[in-house]
Write a protein that holds these residues in place. Sequence first.
Motif, mmCIF file in Angstrom:
data_model
loop_
_atom_site.group_PDB
_atom_site.id
_atom_site.type_symbol
_atom_site.label_atom_id
_atom_site.label_comp_id
_atom_site.label_asym_id
_atom_site.label_seq_id
_atom_site.Cartn_x
_atom_site.Cartn_y
_atom_site.Cartn_z
ATOM 1 N N PHE A 1 0.839 -1.199 0.000
ATOM 2 C CA PHE A 1 0.000 0.000 0.000
ATOM 3 C C PHE A 1 0.874 1.249 0.000
ATOM 4 C CE2 PHE A 1 -2.227 -3.335 2.304
ATOM 5 C CZ PHE A 1 -3.462 -3.335 1.682
ATOM 6 N N HIS B 1 -5.963 5.438 10.095
ATOM 7 C CA HIS B 1 -7.233 5.044 9.480
ATOM 8 C C HIS B 1 -8.287 4.838 10.560
ATOM 9 C CE1 HIS B 1 -5.640 4.487 5.443
ATOM 10 N NE2 HIS B 1 -4.619 3.828 5.970
ATOM 11 N N GLU C 1 -15.168 -0.744 5.188
ATOM 12 C CA GLU C 1 -14.390 -0.570 3.958
ATOM 13 C C GLU C 1 -12.916 -0.896 4.183
ATOM 14 O OE1 GLU C 1 -16.492 1.845 5.195
ATOM 15 O OE2 GLU C 1 -18.124 1.527 3.762
ATOM 16 N N LEU C 2 -12.363 -0.433 5.306
ATOM 17 C CA LEU C 2 -10.968 -0.744 5.628
ATOM 18 C C LEU C 2 -10.796 -2.248 5.784
ATOM 19 C CD1 LEU C 2 -8.048 0.046 6.418
ATOM 20 C CD2 LEU C 2 -8.868 0.177 8.785
ATOM 21 N N ARG C 3 -11.690 -2.873 6.506
ATOM 22 C CA ARG C 3 -11.596 -4.317 6.727
ATOM 23 C C ARG C 3 -11.693 -5.087 5.403
ATOM 24 N NH1 ARG C 3 -12.140 -6.463 11.935
ATOM 25 N NH2 ARG C 3 -11.972 -4.826 13.500
ATOM 26 N N ASN C 4 -12.565 -4.649 4.504
ATOM 27 C CA ASN C 4 -12.666 -5.307 3.196
ATOM 28 C C ASN C 4 -11.381 -5.139 2.392
ATOM 29 O OD1 ASN C 4 -15.220 -6.388 3.522
ATOM 30 N ND2 ASN C 4 -16.236 -4.584 2.679
ATOM 31 N N GLN C 5 -10.803 -3.948 2.433
ATOM 32 C CA GLN C 5 -9.538 -3.709 1.725
ATOM 33 C C GLN C 5 -8.438 -4.606 2.292
ATOM 34 O OE1 GLN C 5 -7.872 0.246 2.117
ATOM 35 N NE2 GLN C 5 -6.765 0.035 0.181
ATOM 36 N N LEU C 6 -8.365 -4.704 3.595
ATOM 37 C CA LEU C 6 -7.341 -5.548 4.217
ATOM 38 C C LEU C 6 -7.595 -7.028 3.937
ATOM 39 C CD1 LEU C 6 -6.904 -3.648 7.591
ATOM 40 C CD2 LEU C 6 -5.276 -3.759 5.686
ATOM 41 N N GLY D 1 -8.771 -8.230 1.293
ATOM 42 C CA GLY D 1 -8.311 -8.426 -0.078
ATOM 43 C C GLY D 1 -6.801 -8.466 -0.205
ATOM 44 N N ALA D 2 -6.089 -7.992 0.816
ATOM 45 C CA ALA D 2 -4.629 -7.963 0.778
ATOM 46 C C ALA D 2 -3.988 -9.184 1.433
ATOM 47 C CB ALA D 2 -4.126 -6.694 1.468
ATOM 48 N N ARG E 1 2.110 -3.343 -5.938
ATOM 49 C CA ARG E 1 1.041 -2.493 -5.373
ATOM 50 C C ARG E 1 -0.181 -2.550 -6.229
ATOM 51 N NH1 ARG E 1 4.039 2.828 -2.933
ATOM 52 N NH2 ARG E 1 5.198 1.665 -1.423
#
Length: 69
Positions: free
Chosen positions: A11, A43, A48-53, A55-56, A69
């Motif tokens: 990121f 953050h 939304e943050l949890r979904n992004q994480l 996905g990582a 990235r």
Amino acid sequence: MTRKHIDCRSFPSEINCSIAISADTDRELLEAAVQHAVAVHGHHDTPELRNQLRGAIMDGPPTEEQPAR
């Protein structure tokens, strides 16, 4: 059981964070990554943050090479 990890180098960040977090379960890894994102990167703990994480999350231990990235 395959270890999993999230690498902050995936990121863009103003501080060029190089932290990699690993755990045995998605749940444990996600909780640690959220705590790091909130405490270090400012953050907010949002869905939304949890979904992004989520996905990582990558299988296996972190590598020394810079992730894409």
